[in-house]
Write an enzyme that holds these catalytic residues in place. Structure first.
Site, PDB file in Angstrom:
ATOM      1  N   GLU A   1       0.828  -1.210   0.000  1.00 18.59           N
ATOM      2  CA  GLU A   1       0.000   0.000   0.000  1.00 18.59           C
ATOM      3  C   GLU A   1       0.863   1.261   0.000  1.00 18.59           C
ATOM      4  O   GLU A   1       0.594   2.218  -0.746  1.00 18.59           O
ATOM      5  CB  GLU A   1      -0.928  -0.012   1.215  1.00 18.59           C
ATOM      6  CG  GLU A   1      -2.003  -1.086   1.098  1.00 18.59           C
ATOM      7  CD  GLU A   1      -2.867  -1.250   2.351  1.00 18.59           C
ATOM      8  OE1 GLU A   1      -3.974  -1.784   2.221  1.00 18.59           O
ATOM      9  OE2 GLU A   1      -2.442  -0.861   3.457  1.00 18.59           O
TER      10      GLU A   1
ATOM     11  N   HIS B   1     -25.680  -3.410 -14.272  1.00 20.20           N
ATOM     12  CA  HIS B   1     -25.023  -3.050 -15.522  1.00 20.20           C
ATOM     13  C   HIS B   1     -25.042  -1.545 -15.774  1.00 20.20           C
ATOM     14  O   HIS B   1     -26.043  -0.910 -15.479  1.00 20.20           O
ATOM     15  CB  HIS B   1     -25.744  -3.766 -16.676  1.00 20.20           C
ATOM     16  CG  HIS B   1     -25.066  -3.590 -17.988  1.00 20.20           C
ATOM     17  ND1 HIS B   1     -23.881  -4.212 -18.303  1.00 20.20           N
ATOM     18  CD2 HIS B   1     -25.396  -2.810 -19.055  1.00 20.20           C
ATOM     19  CE1 HIS B   1     -23.518  -3.849 -19.517  1.00 20.20           C
ATOM     20  NE2 HIS B   1     -24.413  -2.996 -19.993  1.00 20.20           N
TER      21      HIS B   1
HETATM   22  C1  LIG Z   1      -0.268   1.012   8.425  1.00 20.61           C
HETATM   23  C2  LIG Z   1      -1.406   0.120   8.859  1.00 20.61           C
HETATM   24  C3  LIG Z   1      -2.508  -0.001   8.054  1.00 20.61           C
HETATM   25  C4  LIG Z   1      -3.568  -0.807   8.439  1.00 20.61           C
HETATM   26  N1  LIG Z   1      -4.638  -0.900   7.607  1.00 20.61           N
HETATM   27  C5  LIG Z   1      -5.691  -1.678   7.963  1.00 20.61           C
HETATM   28  C6  LIG Z   1      -6.838  -1.750   7.120  1.00 20.61           C
HETATM   29  O1  LIG Z   1      -6.902  -1.147   6.059  1.00 20.61           O
HETATM   30  N2  LIG Z   1      -7.884  -2.520   7.533  1.00 20.61           N
HETATM   31  C7  LIG Z   1      -7.840  -3.209   8.713  1.00 20.61           C
HETATM   32  O2  LIG Z   1      -8.823  -3.872   9.047  1.00 20.61           O
HETATM   33  N3  LIG Z   1      -6.765  -3.165   9.520  1.00 20.61           N
HETATM   34  C8  LIG Z   1      -5.689  -2.409   9.173  1.00 20.61           C
HETATM   35  N4  LIG Z   1      -4.601  -2.333   9.997  1.00 20.61           N
HETATM   36  C9  LIG Z   1      -4.572  -3.182  11.223  1.00 20.61           C
HETATM   37  C10 LIG Z   1      -5.369  -2.562  12.353  1.00 20.61           C
HETATM   38  O3  LIG Z   1      -4.930  -1.247  12.582  1.00 20.61           O
HETATM   39  C11 LIG Z   1      -5.212  -3.412  13.599  1.00 20.61           C
HETATM   40  O4  LIG Z   1      -5.552  -4.742  13.310  1.00 20.61           O
HETATM   41  C12 LIG Z   1      -6.099  -2.928  14.744  1.00 20.61           C
HETATM   42  O5  LIG Z   1      -5.803  -1.594  15.069  1.00 20.61           O
HETATM   43  C13 LIG Z   1      -5.908  -3.830  15.972  1.00 20.61           C
HETATM   44  O6  LIG Z   1      -6.633  -3.344  17.056  1.00 20.61           O
HETATM   45  P1  LIG Z   1      -6.193  -3.642  18.552  1.00 20.61           P
HETATM   46  O7  LIG Z   1      -7.288  -3.153  19.417  1.00 20.61           O
HETATM   47  O8  LIG Z   1      -5.747  -5.045  18.688  1.00 20.61           O
HETATM   48  O9  LIG Z   1      -4.866  -2.767  18.768  1.00 20.61           O
HETATM   49  P2  LIG Z   1      -4.554  -1.237  18.529  1.00 20.61           P
HETATM   50  O10 LIG Z   1      -5.538  -0.590  17.652  1.00 20.61           O
HETATM   51  O11 LIG Z   1      -3.125  -1.189  18.138  1.00 20.61           O
HETATM   52  O12 LIG Z   1      -4.735  -0.593  19.977  1.00 20.61           O
HETATM   53  C14 LIG Z   1      -3.886  -0.888  21.036  1.00 20.61           C
HETATM   54  C15 LIG Z   1      -3.824   0.324  21.947  1.00 20.61           C
HETATM   55  O13 LIG Z   1      -3.237  -0.055  23.198  1.00 20.61           O
HETATM   56  C16 LIG Z   1      -2.443   1.015  23.658  1.00 20.61           C
HETATM   57  N5  LIG Z   1      -1.492   0.459  24.623  1.00 20.61           N
HETATM   58  C17 LIG Z   1      -0.541  -0.476  24.387  1.00 20.61           C
HETATM   59  N6  LIG Z   1       0.082  -0.800  25.547  1.00 20.61           N
HETATM   60  C18 LIG Z   1      -0.483  -0.031  26.523  1.00 20.61           C
HETATM   61  C19 LIG Z   1      -0.280   0.084  27.924  1.00 20.61           C
HETATM   62  N7  LIG Z   1       0.613  -0.682  28.561  1.00 20.61           N
HETATM   63  N8  LIG Z   1      -1.028   0.967  28.626  1.00 20.61           N
HETATM   64  C20 LIG Z   1      -1.967   1.728  28.004  1.00 20.61           C
HETATM   65  N9  LIG Z   1      -2.212   1.643  26.673  1.00 20.61           N
HETATM   66  C21 LIG Z   1      -1.490   0.771  25.953  1.00 20.61           C
HETATM   67  C22 LIG Z   1      -1.787   1.533  22.376  1.00 20.61           C
HETATM   68  O14 LIG Z   1      -1.318   2.851  22.553  1.00 20.61           O
HETATM   69  C23 LIG Z   1      -2.949   1.444  21.394  1.00 20.61           C
HETATM   70  O15 LIG Z   1      -3.694   2.636  21.336  1.00 20.61           O
HETATM   71  C24 LIG Z   1      -3.521  -1.518   9.661  1.00 20.61           C
HETATM   72  C25 LIG Z   1      -2.407  -1.399  10.488  1.00 20.61           C
HETATM   73  C26 LIG Z   1      -1.358  -0.590  10.095  1.00 20.61           C
HETATM   74  C27 LIG Z   1      -0.157  -0.465  10.984  1.00 20.61           C
END
Ligand SMILES: Cc1cc2nc3c(=O)[nH]c(=O)nc-3n(C[C@H](O)[C@H](O)[C@H](O)COP(=O)(O)OP(=O)(O)OC[C@H]3O[C@@H](n4cnc5c(N)ncnc54)[C@H](O)[C@@H]3O)c2cc1C
Length: 463
Positions: free
Chosen positions: A182, A436
């Site tokens: 991307e 279409h």
């Molecule tokens: C460049 C990029 C593009 C992407 N594009 C897509 C897409 O087009 N479509 C799609 O579906 N997915 C996409 N993703 C993947 C998607 O962003 C992740 O799968 C999703 O955000 C995962 O969610 P999560 O809740 O597991 O973690 P996250 O969204 O990463 O949230 C975790 C949070 O925990 C916080 N945190 C961590 N440790 C601590 C702590 N000890 N104390 C307090 N806070 C903490 C972090 O700061 C963060 O805000 C992309 C990822 C990237 C990097």
């Protein structure tokens, strides 16, 4: 005796999974808190899906301006301003951060700013304060990883790419996953000279073979330099930028070298060892079908468990967990037929099995393929092609895999995914009337199983 905890659920991380789990849990009447150390909304909102897609839109205008000429438009020397894009993107992300904060607050969730870690199985420490909770959810996500090569400090990851001060003129993107693909397309569309380097023979491992090859070809047509089967062994700072040295000794200069070589689950410095949480070999938190870790009252969802690292999956995992914990319905997540898109240029939409997976799983499969120039390009003169593929289990006639490379593939595949999830047969695809003229109608008009090389055709000629 019942213990008195401050909260019923305490989540670490207010990203895609954490926010949804907290809101849903609070809606059941549970007392909920979440700690966030960086940005509300997590990776997706701040340095992932959302800003990435905004960049893809920005990059695609380059082609749109050119395409417009064939429709009678004269567009005089379009100019692109990187700082303007970044400022507008940042404004939108701040707006989204605010929305996430309000959603949590209105749901009655307490939000704590700061780094959270375990002090005990029921105790979370943030700075000098501690909070207790009956259940704790680890939803800390992942973090990009740059391999240990000399000069790695000169490389950036996607995190920094979203905040560069200036638009780089020469870019090397290292990696073969969807984020690398991307960003290669983004920088290329915005006018940079882009080289994408991947150590394997072809990028997008795990996607359908035809899709991978087709996209590589289309990207090369758009001017991208794709270098497969190679790697960078060192980076040096030189007077006019950065010099990357390849493993075969070749050198290549760039202003920016972006690594998108993978993301690791974010598990360090949370005190997981204090509570005896077991990690898998790849560093992900091990959970059972109900997202329970090796500690009975501690759960994990999202990128930190490294199942399918996508926002809608993290959200679905969060909702399943809340049903299990607070609605009395133990709920597993069914990971079959998760659709996905790659916002490459042209984009990919995919659901179900690849041809290789289908051939392994079923005795016999029929493959349907179509390759054509979209109607729009009959006037634009753009030689971009669209590719579509259906994979059908012959015994049941079920469509078990659908893949597309072309404009709006992500939008189109979402609707197709409903049909695949419902177990639609090829006969039912055939019985569906097309819309279409559209590219999507091709999915319901492919009649002959593929036997020989797909002929090139324009959509107009196909009609
Ligand atoms: C460049 C990029 C593009 C992407 N594009 C897509 C897409 O087009 N479509 C799609 O579906 N997915 C996409 N993703 C993947 C998607 O962003 C992740 O799968 C999703 O955000 C995962 O969610 P999560 O809740 O597991 O973690 P996250 O969204 O990463 O949230 C975790 C949070 O925990 C916080 N945190 C961590 N440790 C601590 C702590 N000890 N104390 C307090 N806070 C903490 C972090 O700061 C963060 O805000 C992309 C990822 C990237 C990097």
């Amino acid at each position: 005796m019942m213990q008195n905890y401050d909260y019923d659920l305490f989540a670490i991380g207010a990203g895609s999974g954490g926010v949804r789990a907290c809101r849903m849990a609070a809606a059941t009447g549970a007392r909920v808190a979440v700690a966030e150390e960086r940005y509300l909304g997590g990776t997706c909102v701040n340095v992932g899906c959302i800003p990435k897609k905004l960049f893809v839109y920005a990059a695609h205008f380059a082609e749109d301006f050119e395409d417009a000429a064939g429709f009678g438009w004269t567009v005089g020397g379009p100019k692109f301003n990187w700082a303007h894009l970044i400022a507008n993107k940042n404004k939108e992300i701040s707006r989204l951060n605010g929305i996430y904060g309000r959603l949590l607050k209105n749901a009655g969730v307490d939000v704590f700013d700061g780094h959270a870690e375990f002090e005990g199985a029921h105790t979370i420490k943030i700075g000098k304060k501690t909070y207790t909770a009956e259940n704790i959810l680890v939803a800390t996500g992942g973090w990009p990883f740059v391999p240990d090569i000399p000069g790695k400090e000169h490389a950036i990851t996607s995190n920094e790419a979203f905040y560069l001060d200036d638009m780089p003129r020469r870019v090397i993107v290292v990696g073969g996953g969807y984020i690398a693909v991307e960003f290669a397309g983004i920088f290329n569309g915005l006018g940079a000279e882009v080289t994408q380097v991947y150590r394997g023979p072809l990028f997008l491992r795990g996607f359908d073979e035809d899709v991978r090859g087709f996209l590589a070809n289309e990207m090369r047509k758009k001017g991208l330099d794709l270098q497969f089967d190679t790697d960078i062994v060192g980076i040096e700072k030189v007077a006019d930028g950065l010099r990357a040295v390849f493993k075969d000794g070749r050198e290549h200069k760039a202003d920016c070298i972006m690594y998108a070589t993978g993301r690791k689950p974010l598990t360090a410095d949370i005190g997981l060892e204090t509570v005896g949480i077991v990690l898998a070999d790849n560093g992900a938190i091990k959970v059972d079908d109900y997202f329970q870790t090796s500690a009975a009252n501690i759960y994990a969802i999202g990128d930190v468990i490294d199942r399918i690292a996508l926002t809608p999956v993290a959200i679905a995992e969060g909702m399943a967990l809340v049903k299990t914990l607070f609605s009395g319905t133990p709920t597993k997540l069914n990971y079959a037929d998760v659709p996905s898109a790659v916002f490459s240029q042209p984009s990919i939409g995919s659901v179900g099995l690849t041809e290789a997976e289908a051939r392994k799983k079923y005795n016999s499969v029929n493959i349907y393929k179509s390759k054509f120039g979209a109607l729009k390009h009959t006037l634009s003169g753009n030689d971009e092609k669209t590719f579509m593929k259906l994979i059908v289990d012959r015994a049941s006639d079920r469509v078990v895999g659908v893949h597309m490379v072309g404009p709006d593939a992500g939008e189109i595949i979402q609707g197709i995914a409903v049909a695949v999830k419902c177990g639609a047969t090829k006969e039912q695809f055939d019985a569906t009337i097309g819309v279409h003229p559209s590219a999507a109608e091709e999915f319901v008009t492919m009649r002959e199983p593929f036997t020989e090389p797909v002929p090139d055709s324009t959509q107009a000629a196909v009609e």
